[in-house]
Design an enzyme around this catalytic site. Structure first.
Site, PDB file in Angstrom:
ATOM      1  N   GLU A   1    -117.228 -64.984  63.778  1.00 16.45           N
ATOM      2  CA  GLU A   1    -116.559 -64.546  65.007  1.00 16.45           C
ATOM      3  C   GLU A   1    -117.440 -64.728  66.246  1.00 16.45           C
ATOM      4  OE1 GLU A   1    -114.409 -60.828  64.746  1.00 16.45           O
ATOM      5  OE2 GLU A   1    -114.339 -60.981  62.580  1.00 16.45           O
TER       6      GLU A   1
ATOM      7  N   GLU B   1    -111.992 -63.792  55.102  1.00 15.80           N
ATOM      8  CA  GLU B   1    -111.845 -62.343  54.969  1.00 15.80           C
ATOM      9  C   GLU B   1    -110.366 -62.091  54.711  1.00 15.80           C
ATOM     10  OE1 GLU B   1    -113.423 -60.244  58.384  1.00 15.80           O
ATOM     11  OE2 GLU B   1    -115.264 -61.427  58.353  1.00 15.80           O
TER      12      GLU B   1
END
Lengths: 626, 317
Positions: free
Chosen positions: A466, A534
């Site tokens: 991220e 994820e």
């Protein structure tokens, strides 16, 4: 050279006098030491260190590294440990935003057209730990070249020995190694380390976790004999329809380099497959050695071969024995965008794993690691993503031995610079495409690669988590591509800049993409294998509906699987004076604001390492494609 | 009197008593429900059983806004009102109820083969709907309990749809024939079917107390206690309540807390001292979800549609 606190403010200064990252091979004096797994070339500095805590840089002890400094008002702190968990500084858990949210206005240096400021060197939130360790050299260290090796320090540190400045390091989760030899004495050496909680590195280390600081991994001294194998680069490959192996290696030595090197490869029965001798030179290259009828390495059969490198002096006396266990395995992507391991479709039944212990935070023990591996094996978990930083080195060895597929992630997460209140807003994103932030992230990629490159279990290099994407993420991807053609690269954050997808990541990676959306991609002529880096967010009572993901495996060969978020709740065992009990506490329970509260607990395991009820579901679904 | 092999009926002024040697029921017209369930002289109820609509919201429920959307079911769960009672004894339907002076015609020697008593509970939701709980007691004294929910358009999806029994003291444990561990409709594939014995009333130690301990697809449940609130009862032996499925397996949780008690705690140590047994028999259970914890709802087939009629039943013995 003198230490300069302004380095904290400068993203271009992240390592001063550090030894270049190198392989993590073990080395011993002889076979007896190897058998006992105890090297006389290693002296542990773990234990009690003198310690002074300062609330900010202005109030730190300035002269504490000097040999005549009176440290009688210093406390003692265990090394390794987290400063916060010794109750010097406040615990804080925060996910996306930076820990100074609502307290200090900061923008990364060189973003938005600004220059560096004194935001960190004078930061009111920049707590400082000043550590002093007195040590005598072990007898076996006398007269040798000696390095000090910090396996992990959050987040920026200055090092002195006997009053002399030694070096500076950032990157909390890869080793920082310095040469102590010029200033070393036999007795009563004074090692002084000043650790700052924040520096420009803080912008790159915005992981979803409790924000700690300190010397939180082990510290040791390394002694080198007259010639030492500094770096080992193994490249085992497979040929002849997965029957035979080809062994390549590059050995780099330091020291006098007089003598010989004998290299042996043995199988698990002790049978010698390769035995050859070379004259010592700076670099020795072993090329294309064919090993017939090899055993392949995978999750079910983590077969490892034992490599010995005997370093001998000119009289052929053994002066150093290097050891590595490696396996033969091959990962590749087919033209149809299917990922194959050893020629068979690879399915990732994975978890994301933060290093966590409810008592000691990210200072975890080998017992914790072994327990986690056992939990993996018991529940059909075959892969781990080291979210979102390199783990302690022993973890990778355990993964090699136990056939756990590793996505080895860089220490990089900057989501606070581009994601605000759920919206993509990259106005001051770092590293982005800022030239001044390039070397620091390349260095992180290099440290991750050079340290861990020989681990068979690593199938993927992950650029980080991220952090949005720009030229610097492209450069990181290129770094891996130019150094390693035996593994795949991974990065999820490029989903926000789809134009860069052909330059970043071998995998199409998403997080928490609902099964129907994943299916849309898979149905529509996928240009890359698809991964959920994820998924199944296991906060509290969760993990319902896993079937919808698992059935994609049967329907789409390009679906690689995923890594569940995550393995263990981040909660801290704390004494509760009201109930008189030890209880588990999460974000916000320490008056820490801003916080993301119970978001710290998303594990398949409770923080005490017992399994959540959801684990039986994971075991079942992960057991369907073992 | 039990030589008759019939139910002994006591037409009280404010309650209906139904007895066999083993079972004694008191249905309160005032409280609007089953006030007493005694088996072999041991009391099993602390307060009347009621419909239950709320579960302690999970992190996922909160994250996807379900707790906000469904909030009126919390009120409906805590507060309810019995709007109507229907009583049939053998073939005789009582309307109005047989209270004084009408019941003066009866004696202490009234017997029957079948008692059927229903309580309508009007929900505090907008719009309101009706949940009816019916107890059918056959001549053996065993009760079949049925709950019927009337679907209404315009109501939010339900957190749970079931019945809640609060027992006077804490159970020492329970045994069931059903699925291993904690299961939900969207998280039960990995469970094994079998007989499981649970010691005490464990609360799954989620960091923030929330819905926990559900057991799906259960054929039989036996709850064991060894304490009562009866000051004259010095017996410390185990005694048990057995619950069986009827046409379909049942779902249950057996905890020391109500959903509201769980909902109110931010940490496990904030829960009150455990002192009672809270049994929820759930006809419908909402899934827990898991795609994420910040927006995505439970998959549609695992939500509870409040616009549809639904009924379920089970048996006490």
């Amino acid at each position: 050279m003198k230490a300069n606190i302004r380095w904290l403010d400068d993203p271009e200064t992240f390592r001063i006098n550090q030894i270049a990252a190198h392989s993590d091979h073990l080395y011993f004096k002889n076979y007896e030491e190897w058998e006992q797994k105890r090297s006389s070339f290693i002296q542990s500095l773990d234990g009690k260190w003198q310690f002074k805590f300062s609330n900010n840089p202005q109030t730190r002890p300035f002269d504490f590294y000097k040999t005549n400094f009176d440290a009688s008002d210093f406390d003692f702190i265990p090394v390794p440990s987290e400063i916060e968990l010794n109750n010097y500084a406040q615990n804080q858990y925060i996910n996306t935003l930076y820990p100074w949210e609502g307290k200090i206005f900061r923008r990364p240096a060189y973003s938005l057209g600004q220059k560096t400021d004194r935001s960190f060197s004078e930061g009111e939130d920049n707590t400082v730990g000043s550590y002093i360790k007195h040590f005598d050299l072990d007898n076996s260290f006398q007269g040798k070249h000696v390095h000090v090796f910090f396996e992990g320090v959050e987040r920026a540190m200055f090092v002195w020995l006997n009053g002399h400045f030694i070096g500076y390091g950032e990157d909390s989760f890869t080793p920082s190694e310095f040469d102590l030899t010029p200033y070393l004495k036999e007795k009563n050496n004074i090692l002084a380390v000043q650790v700052f909680k924040h520096s420009t590195a803080s912008f790159l280390e915005d992981q979803d976790m409790f924000r700690f600081s300190g010397i939180f991994r082990s510290v040791k001294l390394l002694a080198f004999p007259e010639t030492h194998l500094m770096d080992l680069a193994l490249k085992p490959t497979i040929t002849n329809d997965y029957h035979d192996g080809i062994f390549n290696a590059k050995l780099s030595f330091t020291g006098t380099k007089d003598g010989y090197v004998r290299l042996k490869i043995k199988d698990i029965n002790g049978q010698t497959l390769l035995d050859e001798e070379h004259n010592l030179t700076s670099t020795i290259t072993i090329e294309n050695k064919l090993l017939e009828n090899i055993h392949l390495w995978d999750n079910h059969h983590p077969y490892l071969y034992q490599l010995f490198i005997e370093v001998q002096d000119s009289n052929k006396n053994l002066i150093e024995l290097d050891s590595y266990k490696f396996g033969f395995r091959e990962i590749k992507i087919t033209d149809d965008k299917v990922v194959l391991l050893n020629g068979k479709r690879l399915i990732i039944n994975g978890v994301n794993r933060h290093e966590w212990n409810m008592n000691s935070g990210r200072t975890i023990t080998k017992q914790d690691m072994k327990a986690d591996i056992q939990t993996f094996k018991r529940n059909n978990i075959n892969a781990v993503r080291t979210c979102h930083y390199p783990n302690q080195i022993p973890w990778y060895y355990l993964c090699d031995q136990n056939g756990i597929y590793v996505m080895a992630e860089n220490n990089l997460e900057s989501h606070g610079t581009w994601q605000k209140m759920g919206e993509v807003e990259p106005s001051y994103n770092v590293p982005g495409s800022l030239a001044k932030w390039r070397n620091v992230v390349i260095d992180r990629a290099r440290s991750n690669y050079e340290t861990l490159k020989n681990h068979t279990s690593i199938l993927f290099w992950s650029l980080g988590n991220e952090s949005y994407a720009g030229e610097n993420l492209i450069a990181m991807n290129q770094f891996y591509k130019s150094h390693d053609d035996t593994r795949l690269t991974h990065y999820e954050g490029v989903v926000h800049t789809p134009d860069l997808k052909n330059k970043i990541s071998d995998l199409e990676s998403y997080m928490y993409l609902p099964p129907k959306e994943a299916e849309k991609y898979l149905k529509n002529n996928p240009s890359k294998p698809f991964l959920e880096c994820e998924y199944m967010h296991d906060m509290g009572n969760s993990d319902g509906g896993m079937k919808s993901y698992i059935k994609l495996i049967d329907e789409y060969p390009q679906y690689l699987g995923g890594f569940i978020w995550d393995f263990i709740d981040q909660a801290l065992l704390t004494y509760d004076p009201i109930s008189g009990k030890k209880v588990l506490r999460y974000g916000g329970d320490f008056d820490d604001r801003h916080s993301d509260y119970e978001f710290s607990g998303d594990g398949l395991m409770f923080a005490d390492r017992t399994e959540k009820p959801a684990m039986q579901e994971v075991k079942y679904y992960y057991g369907l494609h073992k | 009197m039990d030589y008759t092999n019939k139910l002994h009926i006591i037409y009280g002024d404010a309650a209906l008593g139904v007895q066999t040697k083993k079972f004694q029921y008191i249905f309160s017209y005032e409280k609007g429900g089953l006030e007493s369930l005694k088996i072999n002289n041991k009391e099993w109820l602390y307060r009347i059983p009621t419909p239950t609509f709320w579960r302690a919201t999970t992190d996922n429920d909160r994250g996807n806004g379900f707790s906000v959307k469904a909030a009126q079911w919390l009120g409906a769960d805590m507060f309810n009102q019995c709007s109507k009672i229907h009583l049939t004894v053998d073939d005789q339907k009582f309307d109005p109820l047989p209270i004084a002076p009408f019941n003066n015609q009866f004696s202490n020697h009234e017997y029957a083969n079948l008692v059927k008593i229903s309580f309508d509970y009007k929900t505090t939701t907008t719009p309101a709907t009706i949940c009816t709980i019916t107890y059918v007691i056959d001549s053996s004294g065993r009760a079949t309990i049925k709950m019927r929910y009337i679907g209404r358009e315009g109501l939010p999806s339900l957190p749970v749809l079931g019945m809640r029994f609060i027992m006077p003291t804490m159970a020492t444990g329970f045994e069931y024939y059903g699925l291993s561990s904690e299961t939900y409709p969207d998280r039960k594939a990995g469970a094994k079917k079998g007989v499981f014995r649970v010691k005490g009333l464990p609360v799954t130690k989620y960091l923030v107390p929330q819905e926990n301990g559900m057991h799906m697809d259960t054929d039989k449940l036996i709850i064991t206690r060894n304490t009562s609130l009866n000051n004259a009862d010095r017996d410390t032996n185990d005694f048990q309540l057995e619950i069986n499925k009827t046409d379909k397996p049942l779902n249950f949780s057996c905890l020391p807390y109500t959903a509201e008690e769980l909902e109110n705690a931010t940490h496990i140590e904030e829960l009150p001292l455990a002192r009672r047994t809270v049994l929820v028999i759930a006809g419908k259970v909402r899934g827990v979800g898991g795609i994420d914890s910040w927006g995505t709802d439970v998959e549609e087939k695992y939500r509870i549609d409040s616009s549809k009629n639904f009924e379920f039943s089970f048996k006490l013995s």
